[in-house]
Scaffold this motif. Structure first.
Motif, PDB file in Angstrom:
ATOM      1  N   GLU A  94       0.834  -1.215   0.000  1.00  0.00           N
ATOM      2  CA  GLU A  94       0.000   0.000   0.000  1.00  0.00           C
ATOM      3  C   GLU A  94       0.861   1.255   0.000  1.00  0.00           C
ATOM      4  O   GLU A  94       0.520   2.253  -0.654  1.00  0.00           O
ATOM      5  CB  GLU A  94      -0.921  -0.013   1.215  1.00  0.00           C
ATOM      6  N   HIS A  95       1.981   1.216   0.724  1.00  0.00           N
ATOM      7  CA  HIS A  95       2.877   2.366   0.791  1.00  0.00           C
ATOM      8  C   HIS A  95       3.378   2.756  -0.604  1.00  0.00           C
ATOM      9  O   HIS A  95       3.506   3.947  -0.918  1.00  0.00           O
ATOM     10  CB  HIS A  95       4.060   2.030   1.705  1.00  0.00           C
ATOM     11  N   PHE A  96       3.655   1.742  -1.423  1.00  0.00           N
ATOM     12  CA  PHE A  96       4.159   2.018  -2.769  1.00  0.00           C
ATOM     13  C   PHE A  96       3.048   2.081  -3.815  1.00  0.00           C
ATOM     14  O   PHE A  96       3.334   2.170  -5.015  1.00  0.00           O
ATOM     15  CB  PHE A  96       5.190   0.957  -3.172  1.00  0.00           C
ATOM     16  N   HIS A  97       1.793   2.041  -3.360  1.00  0.00           N
ATOM     17  CA  HIS A  97       0.641   2.121  -4.272  1.00  0.00           C
ATOM     18  C   HIS A  97       0.717   1.054  -5.364  1.00  0.00           C
ATOM     19  O   HIS A  97       0.423   1.312  -6.539  1.00  0.00           O
ATOM     20  CB  HIS A  97       0.546   3.519  -4.912  1.00  0.00           C
ATOM     21  N   SER A  98       1.119  -0.143  -4.952  1.00  0.00           N
ATOM     22  CA  SER A  98       1.189  -1.258  -5.884  1.00  0.00           C
ATOM     23  C   SER A  98      -0.081  -2.086  -5.784  1.00  0.00           C
ATOM     24  O   SER A  98      -0.935  -1.857  -4.922  1.00  0.00           O
ATOM     25  CB  SER A  98       2.409  -2.130  -5.575  1.00  0.00           C
ATOM     26  N   GLU A  99      -0.193  -3.050  -6.688  1.00  0.00           N
ATOM     27  CA  GLU A  99      -1.328  -3.959  -6.679  1.00  0.00           C
ATOM     28  C   GLU A  99      -0.878  -5.296  -6.111  1.00  0.00           C
ATOM     29  O   GLU A  99       0.104  -5.880  -6.597  1.00  0.00           O
ATOM     30  CB  GLU A  99      -1.862  -4.170  -8.098  1.00  0.00           C
ATOM     31  N   PRO A 100      -1.560  -5.821  -5.091  1.00  0.00           N
ATOM     32  CA  PRO A 100      -1.120  -7.086  -4.501  1.00  0.00           C
ATOM     33  C   PRO A 100      -0.981  -8.206  -5.522  1.00  0.00           C
ATOM     34  O   PRO A 100      -0.086  -9.056  -5.396  1.00  0.00           O
ATOM     35  CB  PRO A 100      -2.231  -7.396  -3.482  1.00  0.00           C
ATOM     36  N   GLU A 101      -1.846  -8.204  -6.537  1.00  0.00           N
ATOM     37  CA  GLU A 101      -1.806  -9.272  -7.538  1.00  0.00           C
ATOM     38  C   GLU A 101      -0.509  -9.281  -8.336  1.00  0.00           C
ATOM     39  O   GLU A 101      -0.158 -10.293  -8.964  1.00  0.00           O
ATOM     40  CB  GLU A 101      -2.983  -9.144  -8.506  1.00  0.00           C
ATOM     41  N   ARG A 102       0.223  -8.186  -8.334  1.00  0.00           N
ATOM     42  CA  ARG A 102       1.482  -8.105  -9.065  1.00  0.00           C
ATOM     43  C   ARG A 102       2.687  -8.212  -8.126  1.00  0.00           C
ATOM     44  O   ARG A 102       3.809  -7.915  -8.528  1.00  0.00           O
ATOM     45  CB  ARG A 102       1.555  -6.793  -9.862  1.00  0.00           C
ATOM     46  N   CYS A 103       2.445  -8.632  -6.907  1.00  0.00           N
ATOM     47  CA  CYS A 103       3.515  -8.766  -5.918  1.00  0.00           C
ATOM     48  C   CYS A 103       3.682 -10.233  -5.524  1.00  0.00           C
ATOM     49  O   CYS A 103       2.751 -11.023  -5.617  1.00  0.00           O
ATOM     50  CB  CYS A 103       3.210  -7.920  -4.680  1.00  0.00           C
ATOM     51  N   ILE A 104       4.883 -10.561  -5.050  1.00  0.00           N
ATOM     52  CA  ILE A 104       5.229 -11.950  -4.742  1.00  0.00           C
ATOM     53  C   ILE A 104       5.969 -12.004  -3.414  1.00  0.00           C
ATOM     54  O   ILE A 104       6.830 -11.159  -3.138  1.00  0.00           O
ATOM     55  CB  ILE A 104       6.124 -12.544  -5.844  1.00  0.00           C
ATOM     56  N   TYR A 105       5.622 -13.005  -2.628  1.00  0.00           N
ATOM     57  CA  TYR A 105       6.385 -13.328  -1.414  1.00  0.00           C
ATOM     58  C   TYR A 105       7.060 -14.677  -1.652  1.00  0.00           C
ATOM     59  O   TYR A 105       6.391 -15.655  -2.018  1.00  0.00           O
ATOM     60  CB  TYR A 105       5.468 -13.401  -0.193  1.00  0.00           C
ATOM     61  N   VAL A 106       8.372 -14.747  -1.451  1.00  0.00           N
ATOM     62  CA  VAL A 106       9.139 -15.963  -1.712  1.00  0.00           C
ATOM     63  C   VAL A 106       9.667 -16.515  -0.394  1.00  0.00           C
ATOM     64  O   VAL A 106      10.226 -15.771   0.426  1.00  0.00           O
ATOM     65  CB  VAL A 106      10.311 -15.694  -2.678  1.00  0.00           C
ATOM     66  N   THR A 107       9.488 -17.809  -0.188  1.00  0.00           N
ATOM     67  CA  THR A 107       9.857 -18.436   1.070  1.00  0.00           C
ATOM     68  C   THR A 107      10.345 -19.853   0.824  1.00  0.00           C
ATOM     69  O   THR A 107      10.102 -20.430  -0.246  1.00  0.00           O
ATOM     70  CB  THR A 107       8.641 -18.464   2.030  1.00  0.00           C
ATOM     71  N   GLN A 108      11.025 -20.427   1.813  1.00  0.00           N
ATOM     72  CA  GLN A 108      11.365 -21.851   1.757  1.00  0.00           C
ATOM     73  C   GLN A 108      10.232 -22.731   2.282  1.00  0.00           C
ATOM     74  O   GLN A 108      10.209 -23.934   2.008  1.00  0.00           O
ATOM     75  CB  GLN A 108      12.617 -22.125   2.609  1.00  0.00           C
ATOM     76  N   ASP A 109       9.319 -22.163   3.040  1.00  0.00           N
ATOM     77  CA  ASP A 109       8.305 -22.942   3.754  1.00  0.00           C
ATOM     78  C   ASP A 109       7.185 -23.381   2.822  1.00  0.00           C
ATOM     79  O   ASP A 109       6.413 -22.554   2.333  1.00  0.00           O
ATOM     80  CB  ASP A 109       7.747 -22.110   4.909  1.00  0.00           C
TER      81      ASP A 109
END
Length: 419
Positions: A94-109
């Motif tokens: 939200e701070h960067f006024h981005s769209e969640p659908e275009r964002c990614i969280y990468v994890t080992q879990d």
């Protein structure tokens, strides 16, 4: 096509080791206009650094227009989902006024996505980010063999073929950090008089809060870190003084002239004489959870050194090993412990199989080694010659394709998808 990737701030991130010619990496947001901004956040649950960066006006405009994707990279860690992690991540989006659908969280879990989506549903968050799995340290470890794998394989094969039929120890235990499971395993060795049956690497405890290593844990700290193990902790704590008195025991330092032990020389790249002087390895992974989560380079290390293994880790760990293309040793080791969800029972079942192997005489251990020789050789050849280059390029390309697709870049053309 070229995809420009720039970190939002300093830190290890997955694109440093990606084998994909499309990726162009820069160091700072003032160096170029990015297609992807990656935020290293493996240990930054609050994402404080991501929130504090200053983004050039043109870059911010492109983020707002959906032309720059955001990647939150926690692939250096296997942190389980926590609501505060999700809330902090969405605050940055939200701070960067981005769209969640275009964002990614990468994890080992491997279990992260389900927990995250359940949290989104409970909290009424209708637009989740995408969750991807990437094993940073495994890829980092195998990358050391991208150019030298064939030579390393030939050397290790020759060393294996010269191993003696009689060996001074039964097992090898690396993974020096005094994490709770490692400590519990070592205490159990002391209790069962099996310590001298193995070569053991152990980083020791801090002395009065000074020096390397982790602090010596109390009974309460051990029980808190290992819920369900309280009975075993109580049984083993009387041996803690003996464990503390062993100090630091780091294998390979003198032989190779290392001044310190890092991931690259402690793991898959290590050529330790102790492999030839023992029969199998015990892997104490970073944690033992009650559900499938991850493996690290620790689990693959014996497999590229002609050793079968007993794994004290998360359920499904050996299945993940097979997913990487290796074979395991169910024909000579009872690996059913790997599917046990309860950590306490899984520990007991793995330890029972470990103890059985320790009690075998050397003729029986030699027969086992002969029976699995083809599997041992396959694993080393696969892990040193194919996985570091050929297979990695295929998997890295697929990972990049997924990231580009999620963030709105066409994997074929590199153009922004404005749908």
């Amino acid at each position: 096509m070229d995809v420009t990737v720039i970190p939002g701030h300093r830190g290890r991130h997955l694109f440093d080791g990606i084998l994909d010619s499309r990726i162009r990496r820069f160091e700072a947001l003032t160096d170029a206009i990015p297609d992807l901004i990656v935020f290293p956040c493996g240990q930054d649950r609050r994402l404080d650094k991501a929130r504090s960066i200053k983004v050039p006006v043109e870059v911010q405009r492109r983020i707002s227009e959906g032309r720059v994707g955001l990647v939150f990279d926690a692939s250096t860690e296997g942190v389980m989902h926590k609501p505060d992690i999700s809330d902090a991540m969405h605050a940055v989006v939200e701070h960067f006024h981005s769209e969640p659908e275009r964002c990614i969280y990468v994890t080992q879990d491997r279990s992260y996505q389900g927990d995250y989506l359940a949290h989104c549903a409970r909290s009424g968050r209708a637009r989740p980010v995408h969750v991807l799995v990437h094993d940073y340290w495994i890829w980092d470890s195998v990358s050391h063999f991208a150019d030298s794998g064939q030579m390393a394989f030939a050397q290790r094969l020759a060393s294996f073929r010269s191993r003696k039929d009689q060996r001074p120890r039964r097992f090898l235990s690396l993974n020096r950090t005094a994490r709770p499971i490692k400590v519990l395993f070592l205490l159990r060795l002391l209790r069962d008089a099996l310590w001298d049956s193995g070569f053991i690497s152990f980083g020791g405890f801090q002395t009065e809060g000074q020096g390397p290593g982790k602090p010596r844990p109390s009974r309460e700290e051990m029980a808190r870190a290992l819920p369900g193990f309280e009975d075993l902790v109580d049984d083993l704590m009387p041996h803690m003084d003996r464990l503390a008195s062993t100090g630091r025991r780091l294998l390979g330092m003198d032989r190779h002239g290392w001044s310190q032990l890092e991931l690259w020389n402690a793991g898959m790249a290590a050529d330790l004489a102790e492999y030839a002087d023992s029969w199998f390895s015990v892997v104490t992974e970073t944690e033992m959870r009650a559900r499938p989560s991850r493996i690290t380079e620790k689990t693959l290390t014996p497999l590229v050194n002609f050793h079968p293994l007993i794994l004290f880790g998360n359920p499904g760990g050996l299945r993940m090993v097979r997913d990487y293309g290796f074979v395991t040793f169910e024909n000579v080791i009872d690996e059913s412990y790997d599917e046990e969800l309860d950590p306490r029972r899984r520990f007991d079942r793995a330890y029972s199989e470990f103890e059985r192997l320790c009690r075998l005489d050397e003729r029986a251990l030699l027969r086992i080694e002969k029976e699995i020789e083809d599997r041992l050789t396959f694993n080393v050849q696969w892990g040193l010659t194919r996985l570091p280059a050929e297979i990695r390029r295929t998997r890295d390309a697929a990972l990049v394709d997924t990231i580009l697709g999620v963030t709105g870049l066409d994997p074929q053309s590199g153009h922004v998808d404005q749908r």
